[in-house]
Design a protein around this motif. Structure first.
Motif, short mmCIF file in Angstrom:
data_model
loop_
_atom_site.label_atom_id
_atom_site.label_comp_id
_atom_site.label_asym_id
_atom_site.label_seq_id
_atom_site.Cartn_x
_atom_site.Cartn_y
_atom_site.Cartn_z
N PHE A 151 0.84 -1.20 0.00
CA PHE A 151 0.00 0.00 0.00
C PHE A 151 0.87 1.25 0.00
CE2 PHE A 151 -2.85 -3.22 1.67
CZ PHE A 151 -4.06 -2.89 1.08
N ASN A 152 0.64 2.10 -1.01
CA ASN A 152 1.36 3.37 -1.14
C ASN A 152 2.88 3.16 -1.13
OD1 ASN A 152 -1.25 4.25 -0.95
ND2 ASN A 152 -0.89 5.74 0.66
N GLY A 153 3.31 2.04 -1.67
CA GLY A 153 4.73 1.77 -1.78
C GLY A 153 5.42 1.41 -0.49
N GLU A 154 4.68 1.29 0.62
CA GLU A 154 5.33 1.07 1.92
C GLU A 154 4.73 -0.06 2.74
OE1 GLU A 154 6.18 4.65 4.21
OE2 GLU A 154 5.47 5.83 2.52
N VAL A 155 3.42 -0.04 2.94
CA VAL A 155 2.80 -0.98 3.87
C VAL A 155 2.64 -2.35 3.21
CG1 VAL A 155 0.81 -1.43 5.33
CG2 VAL A 155 1.58 0.93 4.97
N ASN A 156 3.24 -3.36 3.81
CA ASN A 156 3.20 -4.70 3.24
C ASN A 156 2.20 -5.59 3.97
OD1 ASN A 156 5.46 -4.63 1.23
ND2 ASN A 156 6.59 -4.01 3.05
N SER A 157 1.42 -6.34 3.20
CA SER A 157 0.48 -7.30 3.78
C SER A 157 0.14 -8.32 2.69
CB SER A 157 -0.78 -6.60 4.29
OG SER A 157 -1.51 -6.06 3.20
N TYR A 158 -0.82 -9.17 2.96
CA TYR A 158 -1.30 -10.07 1.91
C TYR A 158 -2.81 -9.98 1.87
CZ TYR A 158 -3.13 -13.66 5.09
OH TYR A 158 -3.88 -14.34 6.01
N HIS A 159 -3.38 -10.32 0.73
CA HIS A 159 -4.83 -10.22 0.54
C HIS A 159 -5.49 -11.46 1.15
CE1 HIS A 159 -8.46 -9.46 -2.29
NE2 HIS A 159 -8.58 -8.81 -1.15
N SER A 160 -6.24 -11.25 2.23
CA SER A 160 -6.81 -12.37 2.98
C SER A 160 -8.17 -12.81 2.46
CB SER A 160 -6.93 -12.00 4.47
OG SER A 160 -7.78 -10.87 4.62
N GLY A 161 -8.63 -12.24 1.35
CA GLY A 161 -9.92 -12.62 0.78
C GLY A 161 -9.90 -12.47 -0.73
N THR A 162 -11.09 -12.43 -1.32
CA THR A 162 -11.24 -12.26 -2.77
C THR A 162 -12.10 -11.03 -3.03
OG1 THR A 162 -11.03 -14.62 -3.26
CG2 THR A 162 -12.20 -13.28 -4.88
N ASP A 163 -11.67 -10.16 -3.94
CA ASP A 163 -12.42 -8.95 -4.27
C ASP A 163 -13.29 -9.17 -5.51
OD1 ASP A 163 -11.24 -7.67 -2.18
OD2 ASP A 163 -9.88 -6.44 -3.39
N PHE A 164 -14.56 -8.79 -5.38
CA PHE A 164 -15.50 -8.83 -6.50
C PHE A 164 -15.76 -7.41 -6.98
CE2 PHE A 164 -16.42 -12.84 -4.43
CZ PHE A 164 -16.72 -13.70 -5.48
N ARG A 165 -15.76 -7.21 -8.28
CA ARG A 165 -16.12 -5.90 -8.84
C ARG A 165 -17.57 -5.61 -8.51
NH1 ARG A 165 -15.05 -5.59 -14.94
NH2 ARG A 165 -12.89 -5.39 -14.16
N ALA A 166 -17.81 -4.43 -7.92
CA ALA A 166 -19.18 -4.09 -7.52
C ALA A 166 -19.29 -2.58 -7.31
CB ALA A 166 -19.56 -4.83 -6.24
N LYS A 167 -20.15 -1.97 -8.08
CA LYS A 167 -20.39 -0.54 -7.88
C LYS A 167 -21.13 -0.35 -6.57
CE LYS A 167 -24.68 -0.49 -10.58
NZ LYS A 167 -25.38 0.10 -11.75
N ILE A 168 -21.11 0.85 -6.05
CA ILE A 168 -21.77 1.14 -4.78
C ILE A 168 -23.26 0.80 -4.86
CG2 ILE A 168 -22.39 2.97 -3.15
CD1 ILE A 168 -19.78 4.36 -3.85
#
Length: 266
Positions: A151-168
Protein backbone atom coordinates in the motif's frame (compact mmCIF):
# COMPACT_ATOMS: atom_id res chain seq x y z
CA UNK A 1 10.27 -64.88 4.98
CA UNK A 2 10.27 -63.11 1.62
CA UNK A 3 6.53 -63.72 1.26
CA UNK A 4 5.85 -62.21 4.69
CA UNK A 5 7.99 -59.17 3.88
CA UNK A 6 6.18 -58.71 0.57
CA UNK A 7 2.79 -58.86 2.31
CA UNK A 8 3.88 -56.23 4.84
CA UNK A 9 5.04 -53.96 2.03
CA UNK A 10 1.72 -54.35 0.23
CA UNK A 11 -0.30 -53.59 3.36
CA UNK A 12 1.84 -50.52 4.02
CA UNK A 13 1.28 -49.33 0.46
CA UNK A 14 -2.49 -49.82 0.65
CA UNK A 15 -3.11 -47.96 3.91
CA UNK A 16 -0.64 -45.11 3.40
CA UNK A 17 -2.30 -41.94 2.10
CA UNK A 18 -0.45 -38.85 0.90
CA UNK A 19 -2.06 -35.44 0.29
CA UNK A 20 -0.72 -32.12 -0.97
CA UNK A 21 -2.13 -28.66 -0.18
CA UNK A 22 -0.95 -25.08 -0.81
CA UNK A 23 -0.58 -22.53 1.97
CA UNK A 24 -3.82 -20.53 2.15
CA UNK A 25 -5.88 -23.37 0.71
CA UNK A 26 -8.23 -26.05 2.05
CA UNK A 27 -8.01 -29.84 2.09
CA UNK A 28 -11.07 -31.90 3.06
CA UNK A 29 -10.75 -35.58 3.97
CA UNK A 30 -13.60 -38.05 4.50
CA UNK A 31 -13.75 -41.35 6.33
CA UNK A 32 -16.12 -44.04 7.55
CA UNK A 33 -13.69 -45.00 10.29
CA UNK A 34 -15.43 -44.26 13.60
CA UNK A 35 -12.06 -44.31 15.39
CA UNK A 36 -10.21 -41.97 13.02
CA UNK A 37 -7.64 -39.91 14.90
CA UNK A 38 -7.32 -36.14 14.69
CA UNK A 39 -4.54 -34.71 12.55
CA UNK A 40 -1.86 -32.29 13.68
CA UNK A 41 -0.02 -29.93 11.32
CA UNK A 42 2.46 -27.31 12.53
CA UNK A 43 1.08 -27.50 16.10
CA UNK A 44 -2.51 -27.03 14.90
CA UNK A 45 -4.95 -29.88 15.60
CA UNK A 46 -7.79 -30.63 13.17
CA UNK A 47 -10.79 -32.58 14.46
CA UNK A 48 -13.17 -34.86 12.57
CA UNK A 49 -16.74 -33.59 12.13
CA UNK A 50 -19.99 -35.17 11.00
CA UNK A 51 -20.43 -35.26 7.22
CA UNK A 52 -23.14 -32.74 6.16
CA UNK A 53 -24.83 -35.21 3.83
CA UNK A 54 -23.80 -38.77 4.66
CA UNK A 55 -24.59 -39.80 8.25
CA UNK A 56 -22.15 -42.72 8.16
CA UNK A 57 -19.14 -40.54 7.30
CA UNK A 58 -16.96 -37.93 8.95
CA UNK A 59 -15.04 -35.04 7.42
CA UNK A 60 -11.80 -33.32 8.32
CA UNK A 61 -11.52 -29.68 7.20
CA UNK A 62 -7.83 -28.80 7.02
CA UNK A 63 -7.16 -25.11 6.40
CA UNK A 64 -3.56 -24.05 5.97
CA UNK A 65 -2.68 -20.49 7.14
CA UNK A 66 -1.18 -18.26 4.47
CA UNK A 67 2.18 -17.86 6.22
CA UNK A 68 2.73 -21.60 6.73
CA UNK A 69 6.12 -22.68 5.40
CA UNK A 70 6.44 -25.74 3.15
CA UNK A 71 6.57 -28.90 5.26
CA UNK A 72 5.50 -32.53 5.47
CA UNK A 73 3.44 -33.72 8.44
CA UNK A 74 3.03 -37.42 9.11
CA UNK A 75 -0.01 -38.55 11.11
CA UNK A 76 -0.02 -42.31 11.28
CA UNK A 77 -0.91 -43.54 7.81
CA UNK A 78 -1.72 -40.03 6.54
CA UNK A 79 0.94 -37.67 5.19
CA UNK A 80 0.14 -34.00 4.46
CA UNK A 81 2.58 -32.02 2.32
CA UNK A 82 2.22 -28.23 2.46
CA UNK A 83 3.61 -26.46 -0.61
CA UNK A 84 4.02 -22.79 -1.43
CA UNK A 85 1.19 -21.24 -3.48
CA UNK A 86 1.89 -19.22 -6.62
CA UNK A 87 0.58 -15.85 -5.43
CA UNK A 88 1.02 -12.52 -7.22
CA UNK A 89 2.05 -9.05 -6.03
CA UNK A 90 -0.12 -5.92 -6.13
CA UNK A 91 0.63 -2.22 -5.75
CA UNK A 92 -2.33 -0.34 -4.25
CA UNK A 93 -2.80 3.38 -3.63
CA UNK A 94 -5.13 4.45 -0.80
CA UNK A 95 -5.60 7.57 1.31
CA UNK A 96 -2.44 8.18 3.34
CA UNK A 97 -4.50 8.25 6.55
CA UNK A 98 -5.50 4.64 5.81
CA UNK A 99 -2.00 3.51 4.85
CA UNK A 100 -0.40 5.15 7.91
CA UNK A 101 -3.06 5.51 10.62
CA UNK A 102 -2.42 7.99 13.43
CA UNK A 103 -2.01 6.80 17.02
CA UNK A 104 -5.73 7.04 17.79
CA UNK A 105 -6.66 4.99 14.75
CA UNK A 106 -3.91 2.46 15.47
CA UNK A 107 -5.56 1.89 18.85
CA UNK A 108 -8.93 1.52 17.12
CA UNK A 109 -7.48 -1.03 14.68
CA UNK A 110 -6.02 -3.06 17.55
CA UNK A 111 -9.31 -2.97 19.46
CA UNK A 112 -11.28 -4.11 16.41
CA UNK A 113 -8.74 -6.86 15.66
CA UNK A 114 -8.84 -8.14 19.24
CA UNK A 115 -12.64 -8.07 19.19
CA UNK A 116 -12.74 -10.12 15.98
CA UNK A 117 -10.13 -12.63 17.17
CA UNK A 118 -12.14 -13.22 20.35
CA UNK A 119 -15.24 -13.95 18.25
CA UNK A 120 -13.33 -16.35 15.99
CA UNK A 121 -11.97 -18.18 19.03
CA UNK A 122 -15.44 -18.71 20.54
CA UNK A 123 -17.43 -19.91 17.55
CA UNK A 124 -20.70 -21.82 17.66
CA UNK A 125 -20.06 -25.56 18.03
CA UNK A 126 -23.26 -26.56 16.22
CA UNK A 127 -23.65 -26.34 12.43
CA UNK A 128 -26.01 -23.84 10.80
CA UNK A 129 -25.49 -24.98 7.19
CA UNK A 130 -26.66 -28.19 5.52
CA UNK A 131 -26.30 -27.33 1.83
CA UNK A 132 -23.60 -26.05 -0.58
CA UNK A 133 -22.13 -22.55 -0.15
CA UNK A 134 -22.71 -19.81 -2.75
CA UNK A 135 -20.74 -16.74 -3.82
CA UNK A 136 -22.07 -13.52 -2.25
CA UNK A 137 -22.62 -12.07 -5.72
CA UNK A 138 -22.09 -12.95 -9.36
CA UNK A 139 -19.37 -10.64 -10.61
CA UNK A 140 -15.83 -10.47 -11.95
CA UNK A 141 -13.01 -11.16 -9.49
CA UNK A 142 -10.67 -8.18 -9.54
CA UNK A 143 -8.18 -9.35 -6.92
CA UNK A 144 -7.69 -12.98 -5.88
CA UNK A 145 -6.79 -14.30 -2.48
CA UNK A 146 -3.15 -14.40 -1.44
CA UNK A 147 -1.69 -11.54 -3.43
CA UNK A 148 1.23 -9.85 -1.67
CA UNK A 149 0.11 -6.24 -1.24
CA UNK A 150 2.08 -3.02 -1.00
CA UNK A 151 0.00 0.00 0.00
CA UNK A 152 1.36 3.37 -1.14
CA UNK A 153 4.73 1.77 -1.78
CA UNK A 154 5.33 1.07 1.92
CA UNK A 155 2.80 -0.98 3.87
CA UNK A 156 3.20 -4.70 3.24
CA UNK A 157 0.48 -7.30 3.78
CA UNK A 158 -1.30 -10.07 1.91
CA UNK A 159 -4.83 -10.22 0.54
CA UNK A 160 -6.81 -12.37 2.98
CA UNK A 161 -9.92 -12.62 0.78
CA UNK A 162 -11.24 -12.26 -2.77
CA UNK A 163 -12.42 -8.95 -4.27
CA UNK A 164 -15.50 -8.83 -6.50
CA UNK A 165 -16.12 -5.90 -8.84
CA UNK A 166 -19.18 -4.09 -7.52
CA UNK A 167 -20.39 -0.54 -7.88
CA UNK A 168 -21.77 1.14 -4.78
CA UNK A 169 -25.16 -0.31 -3.82
CA UNK A 170 -24.76 -3.78 -5.36
CA UNK A 171 -26.65 -6.42 -3.29
CA UNK A 172 -24.56 -8.82 -1.20
CA UNK A 173 -26.03 -12.19 -0.18
CA UNK A 174 -25.16 -14.60 2.64
CA UNK A 175 -22.92 -17.42 1.41
CA UNK A 176 -24.77 -19.83 3.69
CA UNK A 177 -26.96 -19.93 6.78
CA UNK A 178 -25.59 -18.70 10.08
CA UNK A 179 -25.54 -16.09 12.82
CA UNK A 180 -24.37 -12.48 12.37
CA UNK A 181 -21.48 -11.91 14.80
CA UNK A 182 -20.13 -8.63 13.40
CA UNK A 183 -22.21 -5.86 11.82
CA UNK A 184 -20.43 -2.53 12.21
CA UNK A 185 -18.14 0.08 10.67
CA UNK A 186 -14.44 -0.72 11.18
CA UNK A 187 -11.34 1.29 10.29
CA UNK A 188 -9.71 -1.05 7.76
CA UNK A 189 -12.64 -3.26 6.70
CA UNK A 190 -15.18 -0.42 6.62
CA UNK A 191 -18.82 -1.37 7.08
CA UNK A 192 -18.57 -5.09 7.70
CA UNK A 193 -20.69 -8.17 8.15
CA UNK A 194 -19.32 -11.44 9.51
CA UNK A 195 -21.44 -14.60 9.71
CA UNK A 196 -20.74 -17.55 12.00
CA UNK A 197 -21.76 -20.73 10.13
CA UNK A 198 -20.84 -22.97 13.05
CA UNK A 199 -17.98 -25.41 13.72
CA UNK A 200 -15.36 -22.71 13.19
CA UNK A 201 -16.48 -21.50 9.75
CA UNK A 202 -17.03 -17.75 9.21
CA UNK A 203 -17.75 -15.70 6.08
CA UNK A 204 -16.74 -12.03 5.84
CA UNK A 205 -18.13 -9.16 3.75
CA UNK A 206 -16.14 -5.91 3.86
CA UNK A 207 -16.21 -2.31 2.54
CA UNK A 208 -20.01 -2.13 2.35
CA UNK A 209 -22.00 1.07 1.88
CA UNK A 210 -24.95 -0.19 3.91
CA UNK A 211 -25.50 -3.05 6.35
CA UNK A 212 -28.88 -4.78 6.14
CA UNK A 213 -28.57 -7.04 9.20
CA UNK A 214 -27.81 -6.53 12.87
CA UNK A 215 -25.73 -8.30 15.47
CA UNK A 216 -27.30 -11.62 16.51
CA UNK A 217 -29.54 -12.04 13.46
CA UNK A 218 -29.99 -15.57 12.12
CA UNK A 219 -29.75 -15.48 8.33
CA UNK A 220 -30.47 -18.05 5.65
CA UNK A 221 -28.34 -18.77 2.63
CA UNK A 222 -29.03 -16.18 -0.06
CA UNK A 223 -30.47 -13.55 2.30
CA UNK A 224 -29.63 -9.93 1.53
CA UNK A 225 -27.14 -8.83 4.19
CA UNK A 226 -25.52 -5.65 2.82
CA UNK A 227 -24.84 -3.38 -0.16
CA UNK A 228 -21.36 -3.00 -1.62
CA UNK A 229 -19.40 0.21 -1.20
CA UNK A 230 -16.00 1.80 -0.71
CA UNK A 231 -15.74 2.18 3.08
CA UNK A 232 -12.54 1.40 4.99
CA UNK A 233 -9.10 1.02 3.39
CA UNK A 234 -9.89 0.76 -0.30
CA UNK A 235 -8.80 2.19 -3.64
CA UNK A 236 -12.35 2.04 -5.06
CA UNK A 237 -15.78 0.37 -4.68
CA UNK A 238 -15.79 -3.43 -4.45
CA UNK A 239 -16.74 -6.34 -2.19
CA UNK A 240 -14.03 -8.07 -0.18
CA UNK A 241 -15.25 -11.59 0.55
CA UNK A 242 -13.40 -13.82 2.97
CA UNK A 243 -13.59 -17.19 4.68
CA UNK A 244 -12.05 -18.08 8.03
CA UNK A 245 -12.29 -21.78 8.79
CA UNK A 246 -10.79 -23.78 11.62
CA UNK A 247 -8.73 -20.77 12.70
CA UNK A 248 -7.24 -19.76 9.33
CA UNK A 249 -8.24 -17.23 6.68
CA UNK A 250 -8.11 -19.15 3.43
CA UNK A 251 -8.95 -18.69 -0.24
CA UNK A 252 -12.76 -18.38 -0.13
CA UNK A 253 -13.34 -19.54 -3.70
CA UNK A 254 -11.17 -22.62 -3.17
CA UNK A 255 -12.92 -23.30 0.16
CA UNK A 256 -16.38 -23.14 -1.41
CA UNK A 257 -15.35 -25.44 -4.26
CA UNK A 258 -13.88 -27.97 -1.82
CA UNK A 259 -16.75 -27.89 0.71
CA UNK A 260 -19.36 -28.18 -2.04
CA UNK A 261 -17.86 -31.47 -3.29
CA UNK A 262 -19.27 -33.01 -0.12
CA UNK A 263 -22.76 -32.64 -1.59
CA UNK A 264 -21.95 -34.28 -4.91
CA UNK A 265 -23.18 -37.79 -5.62
CA UNK A 266 -20.40 -40.35 -5.57
Amino acid sequence: MKKTLLMLMLVSFVISKEYEVENGKTLILTTKDTKAENIKINNRTYKWLQHPKNSNEKILIITIPYRTKPEISNNGDISIKVIEGNYKKEQIVVAQSKAKPNKENQQRIKKERDEANKIYATYTNSRFWDSPFINPMESVITSPYGSARIFNGEVNSYHSGTDFRAKIGTPIYAANSGKVVIAKDRFLAGKSVVIDHGEGIFSMYYHCSEIKVKLGDIVNKGDLIALSGNSGRVSGPHLHFGILARGAQVDPIDFIQKINTLFMDK
